[in-house]
Design a protein around this motif. Structure first.
Motif, PDB file in Angstrom:
ATOM      1  N   ILE A  42      35.579  43.690  37.748  1.00 47.70           N
ATOM      2  CA  ILE A  42      36.388  43.007  38.759  1.00 47.70           C
ATOM      3  C   ILE A  42      35.548  41.949  39.471  1.00 47.70           C
ATOM      4  O   ILE A  42      35.970  40.801  39.641  1.00 47.70           O
ATOM      5  N   GLU A  58      40.761  46.516  43.522  1.00 48.60           N
ATOM      6  CA  GLU A  58      40.952  45.066  43.680  1.00 48.60           C
ATOM      7  C   GLU A  58      41.055  44.704  45.162  1.00 48.60           C
ATOM      8  O   GLU A  58      40.447  43.729  45.633  1.00 48.60           O
ATOM      9  N   LYS A  59      41.809  45.485  45.902  1.00 47.71           N
ATOM     10  CA  LYS A  59      42.018  45.216  47.318  1.00 47.71           C
ATOM     11  C   LYS A  59      40.695  45.246  48.078  1.00 47.71           C
ATOM     12  O   LYS A  59      40.385  44.326  48.863  1.00 47.71           O
ATOM     13  N   HIS A  87      39.065  40.972  44.850  1.00 50.26           N
ATOM     14  CA  HIS A  87      39.313  40.202  43.632  1.00 50.26           C
ATOM     15  C   HIS A  87      40.402  40.883  42.823  1.00 50.26           C
ATOM     16  O   HIS A  87      40.560  42.110  42.867  1.00 50.26           O
ATOM     17  N   THR A  88      41.147  40.097  42.068  1.00 49.50           N
ATOM     18  CA  THR A  88      42.088  40.643  41.104  1.00 49.50           C
ATOM     19  C   THR A  88      41.473  40.538  39.715  1.00 49.50           C
ATOM     20  O   THR A  88      40.498  39.817  39.502  1.00 49.50           O
ATOM     21  N   ASP A 130      44.378  48.983  41.569  1.00 51.03           N
ATOM     22  CA  ASP A 130      44.894  48.134  42.646  1.00 51.03           C
ATOM     23  C   ASP A 130      44.069  48.289  43.923  1.00 51.03           C
ATOM     24  O   ASP A 130      43.761  47.299  44.616  1.00 51.03           O
TER      25      ASP A 130
END
Length: 335
Positions: free
Chosen positions: A200, A277-278, A282-283, A274
Motif C-alpha cells: 500500500i 488504506e484508511k 493510501h489506496t 480498507d
C-alpha cells in the motif's frame, strides 16, 4: 515465577516476555533467530527487554536436544510457554522438513525436558489451521480436526496429540492454545497485514486470494498475550466430567486442555484492507485471485471454553488494532 519462553524473539513470544517481566517473573528466552523472515526484526524485538535484570537469552534450536536440556537444567523453570515453531502455511508446501525439525522434533524435546524437570505447566501454541477442511462455524474445540489441509496444520495437530500422551502417561499439565490470525505492532512480515502495508505504501497492487471472499478472526496481540498469561497461571487439570464413551476433544481424564484463542469477531479481508488504506493514507489496487493450496476460506473462534475456564476476554476491536498497527509500522520503518 521462573518461566521459560521459547520463540522469545518471535512476535507472540517477545510480547509475552515483555509482559511477564513487567509483572515480576523471571524469564529465560530461547530462540534460534532463524532467517525465515528478517532477523533484524527479531533482534529489535529482543532489544526491548534484553537488559532487564530478570531476563536471560539463549540462542539455540529446539531440535537440539542437548541445548534444550541444558536450558532446563540451568534455569529450572516452573512454567514453560512453547511459542517457537516453524510458522506459515504456504512455506510448508515447499519446505516440509523445516516443520518436522522444529514442530515435531523440537516439541518432543520440550515435552521430555518438562517431564524430566517436573515443570508445573506447559502452555504451547497450536493453531486455527488444525480445523482444516472443517466448514462448521464458529470453530469449537469440540469439533473434529482430523482433516488438515497443510503440513503446518498437521504438525500442530500432532503437537496436541503428543501433549496429551505426556499428560496421560506422566501427569504433565499441558494446555494447547489454537491461535487465530494474530496481528499488531512487531508482527510477522510474512503475514498479510505486513505484506499489505508494504505494498500500500509503495503504491503496488496487492494479491487478494479467494477473490476477496476470505474472512478471518483477526486477534490483536495484546489480547493474545493476556490469554496466554491467564492460561499459564491456571495449570490444566483432569476434567471430572470427562466421558470416555463420548469424549470431548478439548478435555481429558488427564491434566490436558485445548482452547481456541481468538477475537470471536470474524472480519472480511477486504474490510481489513480498507482499514489499512484508511490509516496508512493510501489506496491500493486489489488483484482478486483464486484460493491458494493449503488455505481455508473462513476462520471464526468459539472462545467460550477459554472465557469460562481462565476468564479470557478479548477487548480490542479490529478498527483500534489496525490503527495501532499502522502507526507502529510507519514509525518503525520510517515511511
Amino acid at each position: 515465577m521462573r518461566i521459560l519462553v521459547t520463540g522469545s524473539a518471535g512476535f507472540v513470544g517477545a510480547a509475552l516476555t515483555e509482559r511477564l517481566l513487567a509483572r515480576g517473573d523471571e524469564v529465560l528466552g530461547f530462540d534460534n533467530h532463524n532467517d525465515y523472515y528478517d532477523p533484524a526484526l527479531k533482534e529489535a524485538r529482543v532489544a526491548r527487554f534484553a537488559n532487564h535484570p530478570n531476563y536471560t537469552h539463549r540462542r539455540a534450536d529446539l531440535a537440539d536436544g542437548a541445548a534444550v536440556d541444558e536450558a532446563f537444567e540451568g534455569f529450572r523453570p516452573e512454567r514453560v510457554a512453547n511459542l517457537a515453531a516453524q510458522a506459515g502455511v504456504r512455506y510448508s508446501l515447499t519446505n516440509p522438513h523445516a516443520y518436522v525439525q522444529s514442530n515435531l522434533v523440537g516439541f518432543v524435546n520440550i515435552l521430555e525436558a518438562c517431564r524430566q524437570h517436573e515443570v508445573g505447566h506447559l502452555v504451547y501454541a497450536s493453531s486455527s489451521s488444525v480445523y482444516g477442511a472443517n466448514r462448521k462455524l464458529p470453530f469449537a474445540v469440540e469439533d473434529s480436526v482430523d482433516h488438515p489441509v497443510s503440513l503446518y496444520a498437521a504438525t500442530k495437530k500432532s503437537n496436541e496429540l503428543m501433549a496429551h500422551t505426556y499428560s496421560h502417561l506422566f501427569g504433565l499439565p499441558t494446555t494447547g492454545l489454537r491461535f487465530f490470525t494474530v496481528y499488531g505492532p512487531w508482527g510477522r512480515p510474512d503475514m498479510s497485514p505486513f505484506l499489505f502495508a508494504k505494498r500500500i505504501l509503495a503504491g503496488e497492487p496487492i494479491d487478494v486470494f479467494n477473490h476477496g471472499q476470505h474472512s478471518r478472526d483477526f486477534t490483536y496481540i495484546d489480547d493474545i498475550v493476556e490469554g496466554v498469561i491467564h492460561a499459564l497461571d491456571r495449570p490444566a487439570a483432569p476434567d471430572p466430567s470427562y466421558d470416555p464413551v463420548a469424549p470431548n476433544p478439548g478435555t481429558s481424564s488427564a491434566p490436558y486442555r485445548v482452547y481456541n484463542i481468538g477475537n470471536d469477531q470474524p472480519v472480511e479481508l477486504l474490510h481489513f484492507i480498507d482499514l489499512l488504506e484508511k490509516h496508512l493514507g493510501h489506496t491500493v489496487e486489489k488483484r482478486l485471485l483464486p484460493m491458494q493450496p493449503g488455505d481455508v476460506p473462513d476462520t471464526w473462534a468459539d472462545v467460550s471454553a477459554l472465557r469460562r475456564d481462565v476468564g479470557y476476554a478479548p477487548s480490542t476491536s479490529v478498527e483500534v488494532g489496525v490503527e495501532r498497527f499502522a502507526k507502529w509500522y510507519r514509525e518503525f520503518y520510517g515511511v
